[in-house]
Scaffold this motif. Structure first.
Motif, PDB file in Angstrom:
ATOM      1  N   LEU A   2     -45.276  96.482 -37.470  1.00 52.14           N
ATOM      2  CA  LEU A   2     -45.114  95.835 -36.168  1.00 52.14           C
ATOM      3  C   LEU A   2     -44.136  96.637 -35.327  1.00 52.14           C
ATOM      4  N   GLY A   3     -44.660  97.281 -34.288  1.00 53.20           N
ATOM      5  CA  GLY A   3     -43.846  98.122 -33.431  1.00 53.20           C
ATOM      6  C   GLY A   3     -43.259  97.358 -32.252  1.00 53.20           C
ATOM      7  N   GLY A  34     -51.988  89.256 -49.546  1.00 57.29           N
ATOM      8  CA  GLY A  34     -51.201  90.234 -50.280  1.00 57.29           C
ATOM      9  C   GLY A  34     -50.805  91.443 -49.470  1.00 57.29           C
ATOM     10  N   ALA A  35     -50.809  91.318 -48.133  1.00 50.10           N
ATOM     11  CA  ALA A  35     -50.450  92.449 -47.282  1.00 50.10           C
ATOM     12  C   ALA A  35     -48.945  92.494 -47.067  1.00 50.10           C
ATOM     13  N   GLY A  36     -48.407  93.684 -46.935  1.00 49.05           N
ATOM     14  CA  GLY A  36     -47.002  93.852 -46.595  1.00 49.05           C
ATOM     15  C   GLY A  36     -46.835  93.865 -45.086  1.00 49.05           C
ATOM     16  N   VAL A  37     -45.679  93.434 -44.615  1.00 50.94           N
ATOM     17  CA  VAL A  37     -45.370  93.445 -43.183  1.00 50.94           C
ATOM     18  C   VAL A  37     -43.999  94.079 -42.995  1.00 50.94           C
ATOM     19  N   VAL A  38     -43.927  95.068 -42.109  1.00 49.90           N
ATOM     20  CA  VAL A  38     -42.676  95.775 -41.859  1.00 49.90           C
ATOM     21  C   VAL A  38     -42.474  95.874 -40.352  1.00 49.90           C
ATOM     22  N   TRP A  39     -41.274  95.543 -39.879  1.00 51.21           N
ATOM     23  CA  TRP A  39     -40.928  95.669 -38.466  1.00 51.21           C
ATOM     24  C   TRP A  39     -40.293  97.034 -38.253  1.00 51.21           C
ATOM     25  N   VAL A  40     -40.891  97.839 -37.367  1.00 47.13           N
ATOM     26  CA  VAL A  40     -40.497  99.238 -37.213  1.00 47.13           C
ATOM     27  C   VAL A  40     -40.316  99.592 -35.747  1.00 47.13           C
ATOM     28  N   GLY A  41     -39.777 100.808 -35.497  1.00 48.73           N
ATOM     29  CA  GLY A  41     -39.757 101.370 -34.159  1.00 48.73           C
ATOM     30  C   GLY A  41     -41.096 102.001 -33.845  1.00 48.73           C
ATOM     31  N   GLU A  42     -41.174 102.732 -32.743  1.00 47.39           N
ATOM     32  CA  GLU A  42     -42.447 103.321 -32.342  1.00 47.39           C
ATOM     33  C   GLU A  42     -43.027 104.192 -33.449  1.00 47.39           C
ATOM     34  N   GLY A  47     -43.324 103.808 -36.463  1.00 45.29           N
ATOM     35  CA  GLY A  47     -42.637 103.788 -37.750  1.00 45.29           C
ATOM     36  C   GLY A  47     -41.391 104.621 -37.845  1.00 45.29           C
ATOM     37  N   VAL A  48     -40.847 105.120 -36.734  1.00 41.67           N
ATOM     38  CA  VAL A  48     -39.687 106.010 -36.831  1.00 41.67           C
ATOM     39  C   VAL A  48     -38.358 105.262 -36.924  1.00 41.67           C
ATOM     40  N   ARG A  49     -38.406 103.954 -37.004  1.00 40.70           N
ATOM     41  CA  ARG A  49     -37.228 103.154 -37.306  1.00 40.70           C
ATOM     42  C   ARG A  49     -37.654 102.042 -38.261  1.00 40.70           C
ATOM     43  N   PHE A  50     -36.789 101.665 -39.179  1.00 41.63           N
ATOM     44  CA  PHE A  50     -37.051 100.522 -40.047  1.00 41.63           C
ATOM     45  C   PHE A  50     -36.071  99.423 -39.664  1.00 41.63           C
ATOM     46  N   TYR A  51     -36.596  98.236 -39.341  1.00 46.05           N
ATOM     47  CA  TYR A  51     -35.738  97.124 -38.951  1.00 46.05           C
ATOM     48  C   TYR A  51     -35.706  96.034 -40.022  1.00 46.05           C
ATOM     49  N   GLN A 111     -37.857 104.585 -45.424  1.00 45.66           N
ATOM     50  CA  GLN A 111     -37.491 103.221 -45.787  1.00 45.66           C
ATOM     51  C   GLN A 111     -38.665 102.270 -45.605  1.00 45.66           C
ATOM     52  N   ALA A 112     -39.470 102.463 -44.561  1.00 41.35           N
ATOM     53  CA  ALA A 112     -40.638 101.615 -44.351  1.00 41.35           C
ATOM     54  C   ALA A 112     -41.635 101.761 -45.499  1.00 41.35           C
TER      55      ALA A 112
END
Length: 317
Positions: A60-61, A78-86, A88-92, A198-199
């Motif tokens: 999620l960008g 069973g899906a993973g969800v990751v909050w990221v920058g544009e 994927g260049v940041r992991f939040y 990290q993502a």
């Protein structure tokens, strides 16, 4: 048709194999909702339906909003969800990992806990970064010395390529502007690679604090993985951005890294590299062993035994 609240949850064995899924789906500037067993991404151009069971990890960008029902169906699938920058260049932040299996994190912990195997992984990382070198038999001190020499040579080589004067690596934590344009670019590129690593680590369910080169930090393994791409990707992009001028070099570097990561498929490559480093010799990344939904019990003999059984009376539950 049953409502969302009454629809039966899919069992793990009804789900799409992780190896057959889209590994990463990236969304930005949209609202993510649920429609039956799919998620929808709605923006100014309309609504896009994405079957939830085909998603490995949803990234999620910026500008995304996600509803509770969308998170519910992603969890069921069973899906993973990751909050990221544009791109994927940041992991939040990250939700559950993509894998239902502990294969990778157990392999990581086993190799980390054994000093000899930990050094073997460090050597393998060095070999991946500098394939023309043979680190077999090298001590950690020798590896660090060889790595330092290689990185210094890379800085000088890239500076000469773009016509910049390089006065050495200077970085003051918390003071990004203290370095010259090239140093700012190198710092920005490194931060992007850390976020990407990290993502991926979060998506695979590995332990970010169990590093094989770095130690003592909650993101030690993320720093290890990011360094695999430093001289190949991060440093050249940083010097290209610095050569364009000192203004806004950090933002330009981040955008350039973002574009290169997206064009070169670095996320999928990072997944493959981590599996190659952690899984036992002979195990091929993508064989599906790490995707198995199976619970066992540990025994005194170092082997796993069947779960779901009462070992006091020998009765199957």
């Amino acid at each position: 048709m049953p409502t969302v609240s009454t629809r039966r949850t899919s069992s793990p064995r009804q789900l799409t194999r992780v190896g057959d899924r889209l590994s990463f789906v990236y969304l930005e500037r949209c609202t993510v909702h649920r429609d039956a067993n799919a998620i929808t991404a709605e923006d100014g151009e309309g609504v896009t339906h994405i079957p939830s069971a085909t998603i490995g990890t949803l990234l999620l960008g910026p500008g995304t909003r996600i509803t509770h029902q969308a998170m519910s169906v992603l969890g069921e699938s069973g899906a993973g969800v990751v909050w990221v920058g544009e791109h994927g260049v940041r992991f939040y932040a990250g939700g559950r990992s993509l894998s239902r299996s502990a294969t990778l994190v157990e392999a990581q912990a086993e190799r980390w806990a054994n000093r000899r195997q930990r050094l073997d992984v460090a050597r393998a990382m060095y070999r991946m970064r500098f394939p023309d070198e043979d680190p077999a038999g090298c001590t950690r001190q020798q590896l660090l010395g060889m790595e330092g020499t290689r990185v210094k040579d890379c800085y000088r080589r890239e500076a000469a390529r773009v016509g910049l004067t390089w006065r050495g690596r200077h970085y003051v934590p918390g003071d990004f502007s203290s370095g010259d344009a090239a140093n700012q670019g190198v710092t920005a590129a490194a931060q992007c690679l850390y976020g990407i690593a990290q993502a991926v680590i979060a998506a695979l369910g590995c332990a970010p604090g169990l590093g094989f080169v770095h130690s003592g930090h909650e993101l030690a393994f993320a720093l290890d993985v990011a360094d695999l791409y430093k001289t190949e990707l991060g440093i050249p992009i940083a010097f290209d951005a610095a050569a364009e001028g000192p203004e806004d070099v950090g933002a330009r570097t981040r955008r350039a890294v973002r574009d290169q990561v997206n064009a070169g498929g670095l996320l999928d490559r990072c997944v493959s590299d981590i599996k190659h480093l952690l899984l036992p010799d002979g195990a091929s990344p993508g064989t599906g062993a790490e995707d198995t939904d199976r619970v066992t019990l540990q025994s005194d003999r170092g082997t796993d035994v069947e779960s779901g059984r009462n070992y006091a009376h020998g009765v199957i539950w």
